[in-house]
Design a protein around this motif. Structure first.
Motif, PDB file in Angstrom:
ATOM      1  N   GLY A  67       0.669  -1.189   0.025  1.00  0.00           N
ATOM      2  CA  GLY A  67      -0.001  -0.065   0.010  1.00  0.00           C
ATOM      3  C   GLY A  67       0.868   1.199  -0.030  1.00  0.00           C
ATOM      4  O   GLY A  67       2.068   1.363   0.059  1.00  0.00           O
ATOM      5  N   THR A  71      -0.646   9.828   4.443  1.00  0.00           N
ATOM      6  CA  THR A  71      -0.404  10.964   3.943  1.00  0.00           C
ATOM      7  C   THR A  71       0.497  11.658   5.047  1.00  0.00           C
ATOM      8  O   THR A  71       1.600  12.297   4.744  1.00  0.00           O
ATOM      9  N   LYS A 108       0.151   9.604  -3.246  1.00  0.00           N
ATOM     10  CA  LYS A 108      -1.318   9.337  -2.682  1.00  0.00           C
ATOM     11  C   LYS A 108      -2.324   9.268  -3.670  1.00  0.00           C
ATOM     12  O   LYS A 108      -3.578   8.738  -3.012  1.00  0.00           O
ATOM     13  N   SER A 110      -3.862   7.643  -5.600  1.00  0.00           N
ATOM     14  CA  SER A 110      -4.666   6.397  -5.989  1.00  0.00           C
ATOM     15  C   SER A 110      -5.560   6.032  -4.597  1.00  0.00           C
ATOM     16  O   SER A 110      -6.679   5.655  -4.845  1.00  0.00           O
ATOM     17  N   ASP A 111      -5.267   6.713  -3.580  1.00  0.00           N
ATOM     18  CA  ASP A 111      -5.945   6.712  -2.327  1.00  0.00           C
ATOM     19  C   ASP A 111      -6.787   7.467  -1.791  1.00  0.00           C
ATOM     20  O   ASP A 111      -7.680   7.580  -0.737  1.00  0.00           O
TER      21      ASP A 111
END
Length: 159
Positions: A67, A71, A108, A110-111
């Motif tokens: 993963g 952040t 970040k 994609s999240d």
């Protein structure tokens, strides 16, 4: 039937000790092979805590899904500080450049809920606000207003 293990490991620095060893020890997988593969896949996050999911079968085969670190961890790593401010609206602990913010936003993306780098950067700026980090010398609220006005359109353009 596949089993799953989820752990946080330091990017590029996993080892057969905790937290991996105790989780993988009772399984049929080759622990050292898992550690090596995790280190290969997380090398870019050097030292930053990275969530890793290991799925394994009874025959010893396994797959690894890496993963993206939280952040806040990416901001701390990029800006070079350990803990956020106790009073993030008045006591600032670091300042990010627009290039650093864009780098974190891309990692970040994609999240996040954003569809583009500009809005992803605004989401990352929200985390900066809670940590006491300024962007280009300005608090996150002021920075977001400048982004909305188009001031950073060129810098945050998709690459």
């Amino acid at each position: 039937m596949a089993e799953t293990i989820e752990v946080l490991v330091p990017g590029g620095q996993a080892n057969p000790g905790p937290p991996l060893g105790p989780e993988l020890g009772p399984t049929p997988v080759d622990v050292q092979a898992v550690v090596e593969q995790i280190n290969d896949q997380t090398a870019a996050f050097d030292g930053t805590e990275v969530p890793v999911t290991i799925e394994y079968e009874e025959d010893g085969s396994f797959s690894i899904e890496v993963g993206v670190p939280p952040t806040a961890e990416l901001i701390k790593d990029e800006a070079g500080f350990e803990t956020g401010s106790g009073e993030p609206q008045t006591d600032f602990v670091a300042d990010l450049s627009i290039e650093q913010l864009k780098s974190i936003a891309k990692q970040k993306k994609s999240d996040l809920l954003s569809y583009d780098t500009k809005n992803a950067a605004k989401e990352v700026a929200g985390t900066c606000a809670s940590l006491g980090v300024t962007i280009e010398g300005e608090d996150a609220r002021g920075f977001k207003k400048r982004v909305d006005s188009g001031e950073f359109d060129d810098a945050l353009a998709e690459a």
